[in-house]
Write an enzyme that holds these catalytic residues in place. Structure first.
Site: not given
Ligand code: RFL
Ligand code: PHB
Length: 408
Positions: A303, A307, A395, A211, A83
């Protein structure tokens, strides 16, 4: 893809014990494996559970390069959608920010689920050990020379001795919680709303992300492919997903879009629906003796700026490079600089994510003055090339200040 737990006689020692098989833990494992450094991942959930979490969708180019370096970018290059811009919707109209024209950089739409699946597959192909469904994981002696990880698996207690522990276990994990309060400083802001997200097999409403800032609240139109959409609406923090039928969600989303997008919105049955709370959080430092925190274990961003996953990846690049210098060259300087280097990038992403959140959401305590300021800021942002470039620069991702993340 069936991802079996190999469950050999479980390993009792390794160089790097990685807690958590999310994107941070799996990528670290892969970068270390490519560099010939032995590692074991301990994960409390099953592979299916890990793959079932629908989260991020937007990858910065630093992240794409890191996945390339780890040898897991074939599907991403084939299926990821590049994109060059995003759209902001407010006051009944949409305006585009041309990320590529402003910065020379773009972002790639590729789901976190797919990143995780690619990394799991590569780890399985490399025959590296991952202990899934480990219970009662605990960390020991990371302030000494020989840390240990203890856990229960298959009804028995296990101990894994190691040189270093990488705490990649997310916000609710055990790693950060194992550090005494007196050794860490926490910075936190909890927002009075969350995001209700819906995944649906419908064509996205637009070719680029929208957005939307609206009097009824924020909305985001994202996607996973040209046939799968990901949409979010801002909801109060105490809302539960069960209160939202599909019809209610689509009506609410439509009401927050400009008339043209509202008209084009294609609805359908949801295949996932969940609410994520919004929070800003940083733990300083990110290293405690031989324990290193990476990704959501150390910091959370709302989110809005897309990032979180990207920050997890840049932490992991610093940590992998530090460990590679330590094992290949006997030089610990990169490891010693880990926390400071990561936190510089973390705070910039915290600032940007907080700013995007403040700009686009409706805050329950905001007054008319606050709304006019938000509107003036949006007008300035779209009217000024300097302001648009500042958004675009953040971004698409600020530069990574480590060793260049190119293919090894
Ligand atoms: P995770 O993905 O939470 O993985 C951690 C893992 O550790 C396990 N765990 C354990 N294992 C052993 N012993 C324990 N005691 C444990 N406790 C937990 C868990 O089961 C899991 O498997 O962390 P990690 O790897 O640091 O990754 C981070 C990302 O998942 C997170 O930052 C992103 O999803 C945030 N996020 C976004 N980030 C972006 O860069 N671009 C995006 O577009 C974006 N959109 C989002 C998002 C997060 C969202 N939510 C749900 C908060 C959109 C949403 C809605
Ligand atoms: C997503 O596709 O889940 C998404 C995209 C952009 C954001 C957050 C989440 O800023």
């Amino acid at each position: 893809m069936a991802i079996a737990n190999p469950d050999p006689a479980l390993p009792t020692s390794t160089r790097v014990a990685i807690i958590g098989a999310g994107p941070a833990g799996l990528l670290l494992g892969q970068l270390l494996t490519v560099a010939g450094i032995d590692n074991v991942i301990i994960e409390q959930r099953s592979p299916e559970y890990v793959l079932g979490r629908i989260r991020a969708g937007i990858l910065e180019s630093v992240t794409v390069d890191a996945l390339t370096r780890a040898g897991v970018s074939a599907r991403l290059r084939e299926r990821g959608l590049v994109h060059h811009g995003i759209e902001l919707s407010y006051g009944g109209a949409r305006r585009r920010i041309d990320l590529h024209a402003l910065t020379g950089r773009s972002v790639t739409v590729y789901g976190q689920t797919d990143v995780t699946r690619d990394l799991m597959q590569a780890r399985m192909d490399a025959g590296m050990p991952t202990v899934y469904e480990a219970q009662d994981v605990s960390l020991h002696d990371f302030d000494g020379d020989r840390p240990a990880v203890r856990y229960r698996h298959g009804g028995a207690d296990h101990t894994l001795l190691c040189d270093y522990i990488a705490g990649c276990d997310g916000f609710h994990g055990v790693s950060r919680a194992s550090v005494p309060d007196s050794a860490k400083r926490i910075f936190e802001r909890v927002y009075p709303f969350g995001w209700l997200g819906v995944l649906a097999d419908t064509p996205p409403v637009s070719d680029e992300l929208i957005y939307a800032s609206h009097a009824r609240g924020f909305a985001l139109c994202s996607m996973r492919s040209m046939t799968r959409s990901r949409y979010y609406v801002q909801v109060p923090s105490d809302e539960s997903a069960g209160e939202w039928s599909d019809a209610r969600f689509w009506d609410e989303l439509r009401s927050r879009l400009d008339p043209e997008a509202a008209e084009r919105l294609v609805t359908g049955p949801s295949i996932e629906k969940s609410i994520a709370p919004l929070r800003s959080f940083v733990c300083e430092p990110m290293r405690f003796g031989r324990l290193f925190l990476a990704g959501d274990a150390a910091h959370i961003v709302p989110p809005t700026g897309a990032k979180g996953l990207n920050l997890a990846v840049s932490d992991v690049l610093h940590l992998a490079d530090g460990l590679i210098c330590r094992y290949h060259e006997g030089d610990t300087r990169e490891l010693d600089a880990y926390s400071e280097k990561c936190l510089r990038r973390v705070w910039r992403a915290e600032r940007f994510s907080w700013w995007m959140t403040s700009l686009l959401h409706r805050f329950p305590d905001a007054d008319d003055f606050g709304h006019r300021i938000q509107q003036a800021e949006l007008d300035y942002l779209l009217g000024s090339e300097a302001a648009s470039r500042s958004l675009a620069e953040n971004y698409t991702g600020l530069p990574y200040e480590g060793r260049a993340p190119v293919a090894a």
